[in-house]
Design a protein around this motif. Structure first.
Motif, PDB file in Angstrom:
ATOM      1  N   ARG A 123       0.829  -1.213   0.000  1.00 41.34           N
ATOM      2  CA  ARG A 123       0.000   0.000   0.000  1.00 41.34           C
ATOM      3  C   ARG A 123       0.858   1.257   0.000  1.00 41.34           C
ATOM      4  O   ARG A 123       0.577   2.210  -0.719  1.00 41.34           O
ATOM      5  N   SER A 124       1.922   1.250   0.809  1.00 39.28           N
ATOM      6  CA  SER A 124       2.793   2.426   0.884  1.00 39.28           C
ATOM      7  C   SER A 124       4.262   2.075   0.703  1.00 39.28           C
ATOM      8  O   SER A 124       5.117   2.960   0.754  1.00 39.28           O
ATOM      9  N   VAL A 125       4.548   0.786   0.522  1.00 45.62           N
ATOM     10  CA  VAL A 125       5.912   0.338   0.224  1.00 45.62           C
ATOM     11  C   VAL A 125       5.868  -0.551  -1.009  1.00 45.62           C
ATOM     12  O   VAL A 125       4.809  -1.070  -1.367  1.00 45.62           O
ATOM     13  N   GLU A 126       7.020  -0.750  -1.636  1.00 44.08           N
ATOM     14  CA  GLU A 126       7.040  -1.492  -2.898  1.00 44.08           C
ATOM     15  C   GLU A 126       7.503  -2.927  -2.769  1.00 44.08           C
ATOM     16  O   GLU A 126       7.194  -3.754  -3.629  1.00 44.08           O
ATOM     17  N   THR A 127       8.254  -3.252  -1.714  1.00 44.68           N
ATOM     18  CA  THR A 127       8.824  -4.592  -1.606  1.00 44.68           C
ATOM     19  C   THR A 127       8.620  -5.157  -0.206  1.00 44.68           C
ATOM     20  O   THR A 127       8.358  -4.415   0.751  1.00 44.68           O
ATOM     21  N   ILE A 128       8.785  -6.478  -0.097  1.00 49.35           N
ATOM     22  CA  ILE A 128       8.693  -7.137   1.210  1.00 49.35           C
ATOM     23  C   ILE A 128       9.742  -6.573   2.163  1.00 49.35           C
ATOM     24  O   ILE A 128       9.472  -6.323   3.338  1.00 49.35           O
ATOM     25  N   ALA A 129      10.937  -6.347   1.653  1.00 51.02           N
ATOM     26  CA  ALA A 129      12.016  -5.838   2.503  1.00 51.02           C
ATOM     27  C   ALA A 129      11.708  -4.457   3.067  1.00 51.02           C
ATOM     28  O   ALA A 129      12.203  -4.092   4.138  1.00 51.02           O
ATOM     29  N   ASP A 130      10.884  -3.689   2.361  1.00 53.30           N
ATOM     30  CA  ASP A 130      10.574  -2.323   2.796  1.00 53.30           C
ATOM     31  C   ASP A 130       9.532  -2.268   3.911  1.00 53.30           C
ATOM     32  O   ASP A 130       9.331  -1.208   4.515  1.00 53.30           O
ATOM     33  N   LEU A 131       8.834  -3.370   4.162  1.00 49.09           N
ATOM     34  CA  LEU A 131       7.788  -3.353   5.177  1.00 49.09           C
ATOM     35  C   LEU A 131       8.368  -3.046   6.555  1.00 49.09           C
ATOM     36  O   LEU A 131       9.411  -3.599   6.939  1.00 49.09           O
ATOM     37  N   PRO A 132       7.699  -2.205   7.344  1.00 50.14           N
ATOM     38  CA  PRO A 132       8.167  -1.970   8.710  1.00 50.14           C
ATOM     39  C   PRO A 132       7.952  -3.216   9.571  1.00 50.14           C
ATOM     40  O   PRO A 132       7.112  -4.067   9.262  1.00 50.14           O
ATOM     41  N   ARG A 133       8.704  -3.344  10.642  1.00 54.11           N
ATOM     42  CA  ARG A 133       8.561  -4.481  11.546  1.00 54.11           C
ATOM     43  C   ARG A 133       7.129  -4.551  12.067  1.00 54.11           C
ATOM     44  O   ARG A 133       6.528  -3.537  12.418  1.00 54.11           O
ATOM     45  N   GLY A 134       6.574  -5.770  12.090  1.00 50.99           N
ATOM     46  CA  GLY A 134       5.235  -5.973  12.614  1.00 50.99           C
ATOM     47  C   GLY A 134       4.120  -5.577  11.680  1.00 50.99           C
ATOM     48  O   GLY A 134       2.944  -5.593  12.074  1.00 50.99           O
ATOM     49  N   ALA A 135       4.427  -5.224  10.444  1.00 48.21           N
ATOM     50  CA  ALA A 135       3.393  -4.802   9.497  1.00 48.21           C
ATOM     51  C   ALA A 135       2.398  -5.932   9.251  1.00 48.21           C
ATOM     52  O   ALA A 135       2.755  -7.107   9.230  1.00 48.21           O
ATOM     53  N   ARG A 136       1.137  -5.557   9.041  1.00 49.69           N
ATOM     54  CA  ARG A 136       0.079  -6.528   8.751  1.00 49.69           C
ATOM     55  C   ARG A 136       0.051  -6.825   7.257  1.00 49.69           C
ATOM     56  O   ARG A 136      -0.048  -5.912   6.436  1.00 49.69           O
ATOM     57  N   VAL A 137       0.118  -8.112   6.940  1.00 50.74           N
ATOM     58  CA  VAL A 137       0.044  -8.557   5.555  1.00 50.74           C
ATOM     59  C   VAL A 137      -1.101  -9.556   5.440  1.00 50.74           C
ATOM     60  O   VAL A 137      -1.198 -10.500   6.228  1.00 50.74           O
ATOM     61  N   GLY A 138      -1.972  -9.362   4.467  1.00 52.65           N
ATOM     62  CA  GLY A 138      -3.134 -10.229   4.306  1.00 52.65           C
ATOM     63  C   GLY A 138      -2.935 -11.265   3.220  1.00 52.65           C
ATOM     64  O   GLY A 138      -2.499 -10.954   2.113  1.00 52.65           O
ATOM     65  N   THR A 139      -3.248 -12.521   3.527  1.00 58.83           N
ATOM     66  CA  THR A 139      -3.227 -13.591   2.529  1.00 58.83           C
ATOM     67  C   THR A 139      -4.146 -14.710   2.980  1.00 58.83           C
ATOM     68  O   THR A 139      -4.326 -14.931   4.185  1.00 58.83           O
ATOM     69  N   SER A 166     -11.825  -7.648  -4.370  1.00 61.67           N
ATOM     70  CA  SER A 166     -12.163  -7.340  -2.979  1.00 61.67           C
ATOM     71  C   SER A 166     -10.905  -7.249  -2.120  1.00 61.67           C
ATOM     72  O   SER A 166     -10.818  -6.417  -1.209  1.00 61.67           O
ATOM     73  N   ARG A 167      -9.901  -8.067  -2.413  1.00 59.72           N
ATOM     74  CA  ARG A 167      -8.645  -7.989  -1.655  1.00 59.72           C
ATOM     75  C   ARG A 167      -7.937  -6.666  -1.921  1.00 59.72           C
ATOM     76  O   ARG A 167      -7.386  -6.047  -1.007  1.00 59.72           O
ATOM     77  N   LEU A 168      -7.956  -6.233  -3.172  1.00 61.07           N
ATOM     78  CA  LEU A 168      -7.319  -4.958  -3.486  1.00 61.07           C
ATOM     79  C   LEU A 168      -8.061  -3.794  -2.842  1.00 61.07           C
ATOM     80  O   LEU A 168      -7.439  -2.813  -2.397  1.00 61.07           O
ATOM     81  N   ARG A 169      -9.383  -3.891  -2.753  1.00 57.47           N
ATOM     82  CA  ARG A 169     -10.155  -2.836  -2.073  1.00 57.47           C
ATOM     83  C   ARG A 169      -9.829  -2.799  -0.585  1.00 57.47           C
ATOM     84  O   ARG A 169      -9.684  -1.721   0.006  1.00 57.47           O
ATOM     85  N   LYS A 170      -9.722  -3.978   0.043  1.00 60.97           N
ATOM     86  CA  LYS A 170      -9.361  -4.031   1.459  1.00 60.97           C
ATOM     87  C   LYS A 170      -7.974  -3.440   1.691  1.00 60.97           C
ATOM     88  O   LYS A 170      -7.730  -2.757   2.687  1.00 60.97           O
ATOM     89  N   LEU A 171      -7.062  -3.727   0.775  1.00 65.03           N
ATOM     90  CA  LEU A 171      -5.717  -3.167   0.882  1.00 65.03           C
ATOM     91  C   LEU A 171      -5.757  -1.653   0.780  1.00 65.03           C
ATOM     92  O   LEU A 171      -5.153  -0.934   1.600  1.00 65.03           O
ATOM     93  N   GLU A 172      -6.496  -1.145  -0.197  1.00 60.86           N
ATOM     94  CA  GLU A 172      -6.597   0.305  -0.388  1.00 60.86           C
ATOM     95  C   GLU A 172      -7.236   0.988   0.816  1.00 60.86           C
ATOM     96  O   GLU A 172      -6.882   2.112   1.176  1.00 60.86           O
ATOM     97  N   ALA A 173      -8.167   0.265   1.457  1.00 62.13           N
ATOM     98  CA  ALA A 173      -8.858   0.829   2.617  1.00 62.13           C
ATOM     99  C   ALA A 173      -7.984   0.812   3.871  1.00 62.13           C
ATOM    100  O   ALA A 173      -8.387   1.343   4.914  1.00 62.13           O
ATOM    101  N   GLY A 174      -6.821   0.188   3.789  1.00 62.51           N
ATOM    102  CA  GLY A 174      -5.899   0.205   4.906  1.00 62.51           C
ATOM    103  C   GLY A 174      -6.087  -0.913   5.909  1.00 62.51           C
ATOM    104  O   GLY A 174      -5.523  -0.851   7.013  1.00 62.51           O
TER     105      GLY A 174
END
Length: 321
Positions: A123-139, A166-174
């Protein structure tokens, strides 16, 4: 809805009923099958009826598939319609197919395989490595969860069900900071640009069957089998033969994180990469084998036996129930 096709394929007006789920991706896949059959046989679009069939997997969205029945949730109602002759062929995403096909049905053909890779969508980062610690990832995939935790054990993985849109909408909604999807699905929806990182298939291997559309029919229905034969892609059939054999040895379902990727080399050879993981990604066993494409299923079975032997009898205990 027109008459049921029987005898030789009737180019004069018999309706060929194609059963599918109702998501935009499933409909795009059914439309691709229809277009290929039209081109192969000189049939008009009116010769086909796309029948939307609601599946349990589409209706149950509040729990992980591993808790409510696994892969068959996306196919069993469609397979029942096929057995009851309400449709003539069923179109599925191959990775949704259980290892055991119901008695009376067979997989008649696979279309040419799309890109097998997964993508990361931030949503606000481009790669897995860029994610902040503890970030929520949906799958919704235990395989993706395990592979992601293998790379980033600090991440918070949450269940993320629903179709691509629907997954992309949930991602966009934060609701989450990122998600993972199959590149093949995005391509079929002309939404490849949504991906912020394409993941390497060697380090982040796909699900067995990922990227391949399969066509299922009734045993003994020679007319339909003849109808779909011209659009069957032999290299994809070889690859899927190995991957599904690997899955069968492991008794794999949505309850177990399993990855597999078979690649025919075009000269009669086949390279296979298989992997099993614990859901937390902490324990991983993988194998790479090469052999003859003619022995694809035997190669897949041998790969399955090797990872099981390496993992030991308790590997799937407890968490795979």
């Amino acid at each position: 809805m027109g008459e049921r096709i029987s005898g030789e394929a009737d180019k004069g007006g018999a309706t060929i009923r194609i059963g599918t789920r109702g998501s935009q991706l499933a409909l795009a896949q059914a439309a691709e099958v229809r277009a290929r059959l039209m081109a192969a046989h000189g049939l008009p679009e009116e010769a086909f009826a796309i029948e939307i069939i609601s599946t349990s997997g589409d209706r149950i969205l509040d729990r992980p598939l591993s808790e409510v029945g696994g892969k068959g949730l996306f196919t069993k109602e469609i397979e029942l319609a096929l057995l009851e002759r309400r449709i003539d062929i069923a179109v599925h995403s191959s990775k949704d197919m259980a290892t055991a096909v119901p008695e009376g049905l067979s997989l008649f053909a696979y279309l040419p395989r799309e890109d097998v890779r997964d993508v990361f969508i931030g949503r606000s980062v481009e790669t897995i490595a860029d994610l902040p610690r503890g970030a929520r990832v949906g799958t919704a995939s235990l395989r993706r969860q395990a592979l992601l935790k293998r790379l980033r054990p600090d991440l918070d993985i949450v269940t993320f069900r629903g179709n691509v849109q629907s997954r992309l909408r949930k991602l966009e909604a934060g609701e989450v900071e990122a998600t993972l999807l199959a590149l093949a699905g995005l391509k079929r929806l002309a939404n490849e640009a949504a991906a912020t990182q394409i993941l390497d298939a060697q380090s982040f291997p796909p699900a067995p069957g990922q990227g391949a559309i399969c066509i299922q029919g009734r045993d003994g229905d020679g007319a339909v089998e003849t109808l779909v034969a011209p659009i069957a892609d032999a290299p994809t059939g070889v690859a899927l033969g190995a991957e599904r054999a690997f899955l069968a040895v492991l008794d794999g379902s949505c309850r177990t994180p399993i990855a597999a990727h078979a690649v025919p080399d075009g000269a009669g050879g086949l390279a296979f990469h298989g992997m099993i993981l614990t859901p937390d990604g902490a324990s991983v066993h993988e194998t790479r084998l090469s052999g003859s494409a003619a022995d694809a299923e035997a190669l897949g079975r041998e790969a399955g036996r090797r990872v099981l032997e390496a993992a030991g009898p308790g590997f799937f205990a407890g968490w795979a129930d």
